[in-house]
Enzyme design. Structure first.
Site: not given
Ligand code: ACM
Length: 523
Positions: A160, A189, A250, A307, A403-405, A451-452
Site C-alpha cells: 500500500r 498486493d 490481492h 478475501e 491491527y495497528f492501522d 496495514w498501510t
Molecule cells: C487481511 O486483513 N485481509 C488479512
C-alpha cells in the site's frame, strides 16, 4: 509447563527467591521478565564496558550489543578475550533456545544461555537496564526468563505504501530490543509489487508503480540484493523474516505486469485474482516462489489466501475455470479457491518450506503438519477453534486489538475502526482476553499487523506503531499473571526515552497532545 521451565523454576526457588512476582520497580525492562529477584547493591557502569565469551556461537552477538549500547545510551563497550565486566556463558541445562539467566552483582554481570538467541535476549534485558540506569547504577538482580510464545511477530504492508530499508531497519531494531522474533513482510498486493523477481522483471518495473493513494507514483521495490541485506540484518538480531506473496486474490499489481495470468476481478476490485484455470499460472507462481524461497532462510512462505471473494466474479463465466471445475469436480468458487491453495501449497512443500495462510485457508485441505494459520477475523472467533479442531498451528492476529492501522485513541481521526471499536494500547496489552484460548498448545503466538492504506509516510508509520509495539511485545513474551497495565505504563515512560533519543514520532499516552496525529488519508 515444559520440563525446562520446571527445572528453571526449581533452580530459582532453591536460590532463595522470596517472590518471583516482585514489583517491577528497578526492573526497567519491556517485556517484563517472567521471573526475577532484586538483590542488595548496585553495579556501577563504567564509561567503557567490556564483554567477553568463550562460547563461539555467542561471539557474533557482542558487536550488535555494543552498537545498540552506543545508540541508546551514552555508554559504550568493547569485546575482549580477557576478563570482562559482562560475561556470556553457556549452559545446556537451559533447554529453551530463547531462555536466559542474567545475574548482576556489584562486581560483574553474567548472561547464561544455551543458544545464541537466549544470550542475545539476556543482553537486550541488560541493555534496557543500562539505558534506564539512575546515575550510572543498575540494581543487582537475578533474572530467569523465557517467552510465553515462540511466535512474536510484526507484519508490515509495503504494498500500500513503500517505506524502504532505513525504516524497516528501525522497525527491526525495536523488534530486537523488545524480543520480537518474526517479521512478516507483506510485499505484494493491489497497489504495488515490491520484490524483484529476476525471471519476471515487469513485476517490479510495471507492478512496482503506484501506491494506495497515487497509482502513478514511481516504481518502488526491493532488489534481491537489498532483500538479502535486510534478511542478514534481521538474522543478526534473531528475527526471522517471512515473505508473503498474496494469492489468488490481492494480485492486481502482478496482473498489471503479466495480464496473461489474471483471473479478472470485480467492479470494485478489478483484475484482483490470479487465474486458477490456466496451468501456466501455477508454473508462473511456482517460479516466483522459487526465487522468493532462495532469498529467505525462513522455513515458511506466506501465500495469503484472504478475501478472494472480493474479485473472483469472472471465474463464474471463464471457460477455463469452468473446465477446471468439471474435471476436478469443484462445485462452487470456494472450492476453486481451495484447489488453487492446495496446488500452491504443494509447490511450497516441493521447495522444502511450510505454508502460512490467512484463516480463509482453513478447510482447504492443505496438510496440517506443514501449515500455520493466521487468525485475523476477530468478528469470527470460531475460526480460531476451527483451526485448532482441524489440527493447524495458529498465530493470533485479530483486527481488534492487533491491527495497528486502527486508531489507538478516541481523539484520533484517520485510522480504521470496526463498529466504533479501535485498538488502544491497553487492549493490545491485555491480549489475549475474553474467551480466546491463548494457552492452547496449538496457539504458538501472536502478531501485530501494520496495514498501510492509511499510513502514507514514515511519520505516520511511527505514530501508529509506537508505543503499541511495546505493549504487544509484553503481551507476547510475559505470562498473563505477570502483566499489570498501570505498572507497564511506568516502564513505558522509560522506553519513551529511547524513542525520543532515536527521533521516533510516537503517540504519547501520557500527553496526548504533545505529538498530534499526523494527517492521514480519509477512506
Ligand atoms: C487481511 O486483513 N485481509 C488479512
Amino acid at each position: 509447563m515444559k520440563f525446562s521451565q520446571f527445572a528453571f523454576l526449581l533452580l530459582f526457588f532453591l536460590a532463595g527467591v522470596r517472590t518471583p512476582y516482585a514489583k517491577a520497580e528497578g526492573i526497567q525492562i519491556i517485556p517484563k521478565p517472567n521471573h526475577f529477584r532484586l538483590e542488595k547493591g548496585h553495579f556501577t557502569i563504567p564509561g567503557e564496558l567490556t564483554v567477553s565469551t568463550v562460547v563461539s556461537g555467542f561471539e557474533a552477538i557482542i558487536p550488535v550489543f555494543c552498537r545498540q549500547l552506543s545508540t541508546y545510551s551514552d555508554f559504550s563497550c568493547t569485546k575482549t578475550s580477557g576478563s570482562a565486566q559482562i560475561r556470556l556463558a553457556h549452559s545446556d541445562s537451559i533447554r529453551d533456545s530463547e531462555s536466559y539467566q542474567l545475574k548482576i552483582t556489584p562486581k560483574d554481570i553474567v548472561v547464561v544461555a544455551n543458544e545464541p538467541a537466549g544470550a542475545f535476549y539476556g543482553l537486550q534485558s541488560l541493555l534496557q537496564l543500562i539505558v534506564n540506569a539512575d546515575e550510572g547504577m543498575i540494581p543487582c538482580s537475578f533474572i530467569v526468563d523465557q517467552p510465553r510464545y515462540s511466535w512474536r511477530g510484526i507484519m508490515l504492508d509495503e504494498s500500500r505504501h513503500f517505506f524502504g530499508i532505513e525504516q524497516v531497519k528501525q522497525l527491526l531494531d525495536y523488534m530486537a530490543l523488545h524480543k520480537l522474533n518474526k517479521f512478516h513482510w507483506h510485499l505484494t498486493d493491489v497497489p504495488g509489487w515490491r520484490i524483484e523477481i529476476k525471471k519476471y522483471p515487469k513485476l517490479t518495473t510495471v507492478g512496482g508503480i503506484g501506491n494506495d493513494h497515487d497509482p502513478k507514483a514511481e516504481a518502488r521495490y526491493y532488489t534481491q540484493e537489498e532483500i538479502s541485506t535486510v534478511v542478514e540484518y534481521a538474522r543478526e538480531r534473531f528475527i526471522e523474516i517471512i515473505p508473503e506473496i498474496d494469492m489468488p486474490g490481492h494480485a492486481a499489481a502482478a496482473n498489471r505486469a503479466y495480464p496473461e495470468f489474471s483471473g479478472g476481478g470485480s467492479e470494485r476490485y478489478p483484475e484482483f485474482t490470479f487465474h486458477p484455470g490456466k496451468e501456466g499460472t501455477y508454473q508462473y507462481l511456482t517460479d516466483i516462489l522459487r526465487e522468493v524461497s532462495g532469498l529467505f532462510p525462513s522455513e515458511y512462505i506466506h501465500i495469503g489466501g484472504d478475501e478472494v471473494h472480493f474479485g473472483n466474479h469472472q471465474w463464474k463465466t471463464d471457460p477455463d475455470v469452468q473446465k477446471l471445475m468439471k474435471t476436478e469436480r469443484l462445485n462452487h468458487l470456494k472450492q476453486v479457491e481451495q484447489y488453487f491453495i492446495r496446488r500452491m501449497a504443494d509447490s511450497v512443500a516441493r521447495l522444502g518450506k511450510k505454508v502460512i495462510g490467512w484463516d480463509e485457508v482453513i478447510g482447504s485441505g492443505i496438510d496440517v503438519h506443514s501449515t500455520l494459520v493466521m487468525w485475523w477475523r476477530h468478528d469470527k472467533p470460531y475460526l480460531l477453534d476451527s483451526a485448532i479442531e482441524n489440527g493447524y498451528e495458529l498465530v493470533m492476529c485479530p483486527r481488534i486489538p492487533l491491527y495497528f492501522d486502527f486508531d489507538q485513541h478516541d481523539s484520533h481521526a484517520y485510522g480504521r475502526r470496526w463498529g466504533g471499536e479501535f485498538c488502544d494500547i491497553e487492549k493490545v496489552y491485555d491480549f489475549p482476553f475474553g474467551n480466546i484460548d491463548g494457552d492452547h498448545d496449538k496457539v504458538i503466538g501472536m502478531q501485530a499487523n501494520v496495514w498501510t492504506e492509511r499510513i502514507q509516510n514514515d511519520k505516520r508509520l511511527d505514530f501508529m506503531t509506537f508505543p503499541r509495539l511495546s505493549a504487544m511485545a509484553e503481551a507476547a513474551w510475559s505470562y498473563g499473571k505477570m502483566k499489570s497495565y498501570p505498572e507497564f505504563l511506568e516502564r513505558l515512560k522509560k522506553m519513551i526515552g529511547c524513542y525520543d533519543r532515536d527521533g521516533i514520532y510516537y503517540f504519547d499516552p501520557f500527553d496526548v497532545h504533545s505529538h498530534p496525529e499526523p494527517g492521514g488519508i480519509k477512506k
